[in-house]
Design a protein around this motif. Structure first.
Motif, PDB file in Angstrom:
ATOM      1  N   GLU A  76      -5.443  79.042 -32.598  1.00 20.52           N
ATOM      2  CA  GLU A  76      -4.050  79.140 -32.200  1.00 20.52           C
ATOM      3  C   GLU A  76      -3.672  80.539 -31.739  1.00 20.52           C
ATOM      4  O   GLU A  76      -2.827  80.705 -30.866  1.00 20.52           O
ATOM      5  CB  GLU A  76      -3.154  78.711 -33.365  1.00 20.52           C
ATOM      6  N   ASP A  88       8.025  68.967 -27.032  1.00 18.80           N
ATOM      7  CA  ASP A  88       8.668  68.732 -28.328  1.00 18.80           C
ATOM      8  C   ASP A  88       9.660  67.592 -28.190  1.00 18.80           C
ATOM      9  O   ASP A  88      10.112  67.275 -27.081  1.00 18.80           O
ATOM     10  CB  ASP A  88       9.384  70.006 -28.797  1.00 18.80           C
ATOM     11  N   LYS A 120      13.883  80.498 -29.087  1.00 21.95           N
ATOM     12  CA  LYS A 120      13.160  80.224 -30.329  1.00 21.95           C
ATOM     13  C   LYS A 120      13.412  78.783 -30.704  1.00 21.95           C
ATOM     14  O   LYS A 120      14.173  78.077 -30.024  1.00 21.95           O
ATOM     15  CB  LYS A 120      13.593  81.175 -31.447  1.00 21.95           C
ATOM     16  N   ASP A 121      12.786  78.319 -31.768  1.00 25.33           N
ATOM     17  CA  ASP A 121      12.885  76.910 -32.160  1.00 25.33           C
ATOM     18  C   ASP A 121      14.342  76.477 -32.235  1.00 25.33           C
ATOM     19  O   ASP A 121      15.185  77.166 -32.826  1.00 25.33           O
ATOM     20  CB  ASP A 121      12.198  76.706 -33.512  1.00 25.33           C
ATOM     21  N   LYS A 123      15.828  74.402 -33.950  1.00 28.99           N
ATOM     22  CA  LYS A 123      16.367  74.190 -35.306  1.00 28.99           C
ATOM     23  C   LYS A 123      16.967  75.477 -35.873  1.00 28.99           C
ATOM     24  O   LYS A 123      17.716  75.448 -36.830  1.00 28.99           O
ATOM     25  CB  LYS A 123      15.275  73.637 -36.232  1.00 28.99           C
ATOM     26  N   GLN A 124      16.617  76.628 -35.284  1.00 28.31           N
ATOM     27  CA  GLN A 124      17.171  77.905 -35.723  1.00 28.31           C
ATOM     28  C   GLN A 124      18.418  78.302 -34.943  1.00 28.31           C
ATOM     29  O   GLN A 124      18.997  79.358 -35.172  1.00 28.31           O
ATOM     30  CB  GLN A 124      16.121  79.011 -35.570  1.00 28.31           C
ATOM     31  N   ASP A 192       4.008  69.930 -30.243  1.00 34.50           N
ATOM     32  CA  ASP A 192       4.385  70.183 -31.634  1.00 34.50           C
ATOM     33  C   ASP A 192       3.887  68.994 -32.458  1.00 34.50           C
ATOM     34  O   ASP A 192       4.354  67.868 -32.286  1.00 34.50           O
ATOM     35  CB  ASP A 192       5.903  70.337 -31.751  1.00 34.50           C
ATOM     36  N   PRO A 219       0.580  72.132 -35.605  1.00 33.11           N
ATOM     37  CA  PRO A 219       1.764  72.191 -36.469  1.00 33.11           C
ATOM     38  C   PRO A 219       2.590  73.441 -36.184  1.00 33.11           C
ATOM     39  O   PRO A 219       2.044  74.502 -35.864  1.00 33.11           O
ATOM     40  CB  PRO A 219       1.164  72.244 -37.886  1.00 33.11           C
ATOM     41  N   LYS A 220       3.915  73.298 -36.271  1.00 33.24           N
ATOM     42  CA  LYS A 220       4.845  74.416 -36.026  1.00 33.24           C
ATOM     43  C   LYS A 220       4.504  75.137 -34.722  1.00 33.24           C
ATOM     44  O   LYS A 220       4.438  76.359 -34.640  1.00 33.24           O
ATOM     45  CB  LYS A 220       4.823  75.390 -37.200  1.00 33.24           C
ATOM     46  N   GLU A 222       6.082  75.768 -32.134  1.00 33.70           N
ATOM     47  CA  GLU A 222       7.055  76.687 -31.543  1.00 33.70           C
ATOM     48  C   GLU A 222       6.770  78.138 -31.929  1.00 33.70           C
ATOM     49  O   GLU A 222       7.209  79.077 -31.258  1.00 33.70           O
ATOM     50  CB  GLU A 222       8.486  76.302 -31.957  1.00 33.70           C
ATOM     51  N   THR A 223       5.989  78.335 -33.005  1.00 33.53           N
ATOM     52  CA  THR A 223       5.597  79.690 -33.398  1.00 33.53           C
ATOM     53  C   THR A 223       4.301  80.118 -32.707  1.00 33.53           C
ATOM     54  O   THR A 223       3.919  81.282 -32.787  1.00 33.53           O
ATOM     55  CB  THR A 223       5.384  79.783 -34.925  1.00 33.53           C
ATOM     56  N   SER A 232      11.993  72.557 -26.970  1.00 37.11           N
ATOM     57  CA  SER A 232      12.840  72.056 -28.057  1.00 37.11           C
ATOM     58  C   SER A 232      14.315  72.311 -27.763  1.00 37.11           C
ATOM     59  O   SER A 232      15.178  71.486 -28.090  1.00 37.11           O
ATOM     60  CB  SER A 232      12.439  72.687 -29.401  1.00 37.11           C
TER      61      SER A 232
END
Length: 298
Positions: A76, A88, A120-121, A123-124, A192, A219-220, A222-223, A232
């Protein structure tokens, strides 16, 4: 009918699996089998060919522990600076509204710009921040979306299709549209992760246009690459637009999520329009449907 899943693994993974299921092993083996393990919701049979068969109601979940273990994916840390497509989805946990999948392409020379403008993601970020930021991304980036309206979602779900397959079909659709539109091939296509890579492709068997090259399920994610975060944000923005349109159509402001407020609004919809309104705007298999029925009948 019980589910059946087959994964292909290497000899080392089969040894790891046998050790993992030590307490569940049975003595009687079918021809060609290396071991059989019986769990409460799944029977696992490993064969000398490297194929492992999972059978039972928990077959998909148990196969997911091992599927993709030997896929040989790129590390990654190598992804963050390449030109990539990120993919996403949003809406899978919301009772009202469609599922929206977005694939977005960020070229390596634009990564720093994306960071500077606050990508950024989703969700934040608040809805207000998303509504401000998404139009800029949609103007500056190549992207494609796949939106599954509630009536079609309910038909697919009632036919027995698991949500993981629904998501796989939508991701492949959005990625395919974007790859076809891009003037160049991306270095990586990063999804994602909602399922292991091998099972993702198994769900796409029989589809006419499947994007396979340089596809990674992480997994995750977006990071790992900012393209996933950009996807997203656009996906959430499109979902909010779709929810607003549905709210206008049914005459009630439809909330996000699947909590108590959602139950109350669904009950009001039933009282105002009858239960026949729900398939057009809701995911019927959620527990909210039954709760709303009880509320509406009080």
């Amino acid at each position: 009918m019980l589910a059946n899943y087959v994964v292909q693994v290497k000899e080392q993974t089969i040894r790891e699996m046998k050790h993992y299921y030590t307490s569940n092993l049975v003595e009687k083996l079918p021809q060609g089998a290396l071991f059989v393990a019986k769990l409460s919701g799944c029977t696992i049979t490993a064969y000398r060919s490297g194929k492992v068969l999972f059978q039972g109601k928990d077959a998909e979940k148990e196969a997911g522990r091992w599927d993709g273990r030997d896929a040989g994916q790129t590390k990654e840390e190598n992804f963050s600076t390449v030109s990539a497509i990120g993919s996403d989805e949003v809406g899978t946990g919301d009772y009202f509204g469609p599922i929206v999948v977005v694939a977005a392409y960020v070229a390596k020379e634009h990564i720093d710009t994306m960071k500077r403008i606050g990508v950024k993601d989703s969700k934040q970020l608040t809805d207000e921040m998303i509504i401000r930021l998404a139009p800029t991304l949609m103007n500056d980036l190549h992207y494609a979306s796949a939106i599954l309206p509630n009536p079609e979602y309910n038909r697919w779900q009632q036919s027995g299709m698991p949500q993981t397959k629904i998501k796989a079909l939508l991701h492949n659709e959005a990625i395919g549209k974007l790859v076809d539109a891009l003037p160049q091939r991306p270095d990586a296509i990063i999804i994602d992760q909602f399922i292991e890579r091998n099972l993702y492709f198994r769900y796409l068997e029989g589809e006419q246009h499947v994007i396979r090259e340089h596809v990674y399920c992480i997994p995750k994610a977006e990071t790992v690459h900012i393209a996933v975060a950009a996807a997203s944000i656009i996906a959430r923005y499109l979902f909010l637009q779709e929810l607003d349109c549905l709210s206008e159509t049914v005459g009630i402001n439809l909330p996000k999520g699947a909590g108590e407020q959602v139950d109350k609004v669904a009950a009001r919809l039933i009282q105002t329009h009858g239960e026949a309104i729900l398939p057009s705007c809701a995911k019927l298999h959620f527990a909210n449907t039954e709760k709303a029925r009880r509320m509406a009948n009080r």
